[in-house]
Design an enzyme around this catalytic site. Structure first.
Site, mmCIF file in Angstrom:
data_model
loop_
_atom_site.group_PDB
_atom_site.id
_atom_site.type_symbol
_atom_site.label_atom_id
_atom_site.label_comp_id
_atom_site.label_asym_id
_atom_site.label_seq_id
_atom_site.Cartn_x
_atom_site.Cartn_y
_atom_site.Cartn_z
ATOM 1 N N CYS B 113 -13.675 7.471 -9.084
ATOM 2 C CA CYS B 113 -14.987 8.122 -9.056
ATOM 3 C C CYS B 113 -14.890 9.476 -8.362
ATOM 4 O O CYS B 113 -15.461 10.464 -8.829
ATOM 5 C CB CYS B 113 -15.995 7.251 -8.301
ATOM 6 S SG CYS B 113 -17.053 6.286 -9.389
ATOM 7 N N CYS B 179 4.280 -21.197 0.849
ATOM 8 C CA CYS B 179 3.445 -21.453 2.028
ATOM 9 C C CYS B 179 2.003 -21.764 1.651
ATOM 10 O O CYS B 179 1.455 -22.777 2.063
ATOM 11 C CB CYS B 179 3.462 -20.243 2.960
ATOM 12 S SG CYS B 179 4.996 -20.082 3.895
ATOM 13 N N ARG B 217 -2.658 -6.908 4.047
ATOM 14 C CA ARG B 217 -2.345 -8.298 4.372
ATOM 15 C C ARG B 217 -1.140 -8.796 3.570
ATOM 16 O O ARG B 217 -0.256 -9.470 4.105
ATOM 17 C CB ARG B 217 -3.573 -9.181 4.096
ATOM 18 C CG ARG B 217 -3.395 -10.629 4.513
ATOM 19 C CD ARG B 217 -3.229 -10.710 6.025
ATOM 20 N NE ARG B 217 -2.724 -12.000 6.455
ATOM 21 C CZ ARG B 217 -1.441 -12.324 6.475
ATOM 22 N NH1 ARG B 217 -0.532 -11.461 6.062
ATOM 23 N NH2 ARG B 217 -1.070 -13.503 6.907
ATOM 24 N N CYS B 221 2.803 -10.174 4.763
ATOM 25 C CA CYS B 221 3.556 -11.357 4.341
ATOM 26 C C CYS B 221 4.920 -10.955 3.778
ATOM 27 O O CYS B 221 5.924 -11.613 4.042
ATOM 28 C CB CYS B 221 2.776 -12.156 3.294
ATOM 29 S SG CYS B 221 1.733 -13.451 3.992
#
Lengths: 147, 260
Positions: B113, B179, B217, B221
């Site tokens: 945008c 996990c 996040r 990992c």
């Protein structure tokens, strides 16, 4: 009795990094001979096991480490490991647990092949050195008491 | 007298147990990480005056109205009131962008945008402005069900995400599923392994002492399993988000969530 010999000695075709690993022979579900030709040091092995940046063991395993807070419970208790397995069996389970259980989540501590997208800082390096593997084997053998 | 009391309590006990079992059988097995947080963290998320993620939302509200770029246009100039126009928008991302000819996440759409409508430079990925605007837009979907668009053009990317989710990688050789599928609810050292539903991004993570995106996040990992993290904005993250959002379909948006 099924016995087979597996030698990682294909140095001529392996990339240079692989050459860093010492040759070892898998016999049954064990690596009977020390990777270094020497016995490991159990006290140093304990330090590797409890080091969360090196051995990483306690992220998944619990064990007889009263001073260690926050031990994981994804994997079997390490207590009694030295009664459940002999030296050679422990060595193979550290070097490459997938040889015993192909779907295991336990990392191969002394293997460089069959890995994907290894981070730059870790490329061409096993999780533990041959000496460290021997130290951990020596330590785990002392864990005779089962939980 | 006694036997009848004992019998009645046994009977009510049996009824209660069977009710619990029936409930457990019909209950959705999916859990938001919210349910496993401490009461304090849950209270922090619930209370807008205590939720530090709301700072980003407020900053985002200002950015929504800021006139930027060579055309001096704001988000509000086209989309007017975000509380109306953006309601439910974040619950549908990533979606397929015809302009981009591929899937984009909410942050990517905001930057599209800026470039195509506002004639302004894109915000740096994971920078405070982009996090703030996406937190503000995301909050307009709070409480709504995650509703991935039924768009066949997204399907190959969603499948790519699923493959990545199941691909073992890094020196420690873990897949996401190792996990978050097979050991969710157990403890990795002291931390409870969540099921990994991206219900509250961008969110305020106590470990970060700040707000961050799902990509941050996922990056954490990847670094944890000693894999090479993808660069911010990489198609792999978008693919993973597509898969994770389809896996979380119907769960409630929590933006801005709190997590440990």
């Amino acid at each position: 009795m099924v016995r087979w010999l597996f030698l990682i000695a294909a140095l001529s075709v392996a990339p240079p990094a692989i050459a860093q690993l010492r040759a070892f022979a898998v016999v049954g579900d064990a690596i009977p001979q020390s990777l270094t030709g020497q016995a490991g040091d159990a006290a140093r092995g304990r330090a590797v096991v409890t080091d969360r940046q090196k051995g990483l063991c306690l992220l998944c395993h619990t064990g007889p480490f009263p001073e260690q807070r926050f031990q994981g419970n994804l994997a079997p208790d390490l207590r009694g490991a030295g009664s459940r397995w002999d030296e050679g069996q422990l060595r193979l389970r550290l070097v490459d647990s997938s040889k015993v259980n192909p779907s295991t989540i336990m990392p191969a501590y002394y293997r460089l092949d069959r890995l994907t997208r290894v981070g730059g800082a870790w490329q061409g390096k096993p999780v533990l050195s041959a000496e460290e593997v021997e130290d951990v084997v020596a330590f785990l053998l002392t864990l005779k008491d089962t939980p | 007298m006694m036997p009848s009391v004992a019998f009645t309590s046994m009977l009510s006990c049996a009824v209660a147990v069977s009710t619990v079992i029936a409930a457990a059988q019909t209950r959705d097995p999916r859990r938001s990480g919210f349910e496993d947080m401490s009461r304090e963290s849950q209270a922090m998320q619930r209370d807008d005056t205590a939720n530090p993620g709301m700072f980003a939302v407020l900053e985002g509200e200002e950015l929504w109205r800021a006139k930027v770029g060579s055309r001096k246009t704001s988000c509000a100039d086209c989309h007017q009131n975000a509380e109306v126009s953006m309601r439910g928008a974040a619950a549908r991302y990533p979606s397929f962008s015809t302009a981009w000819n591929g899937p984009v996440d909410l942050q990517g759409q905001i930057n599209l945008c800026r470039e195509t409508r506002q004639n302004a430079p894109p915000f740096p990925l994971e920078g405070p402005e982009l996090l703030a605007l996406s937190a503000y837009v995301g909050k307009q979907s709070r409480g709504m069900s995650i509703a991935p668009p039924d768009d066949a053009r997204l399907e190959p990317f969603r499948r790519q995400g699923e493959a990545l989710y199941n691909m073992r990688q890094g020196q420690l050789n873990f897949s996401c599923a190792n996990c978050h599928e097979d050991h969710a609810g157990q403890r990795l050292a002291g931390s409870l392994i969540p099921q990994g539903h991206p219900t509250g991004y961008p969110l305020y993570r106590l470990e970060w002492q700040g707000i961050g995106s799902l990509q941050r996040r996922l990056r954490g990992c990847l670094i944890g399993v000693r894999a090479e993290p993808y660069a911010y904005g990489a198609e792999e993250y978008i693919a993973l988000e597509l898969f994770l959002m389809s896996r979380a379909r119907g769960m409630a948006v929590e933006t801005p969530a709190i997590r440990p």
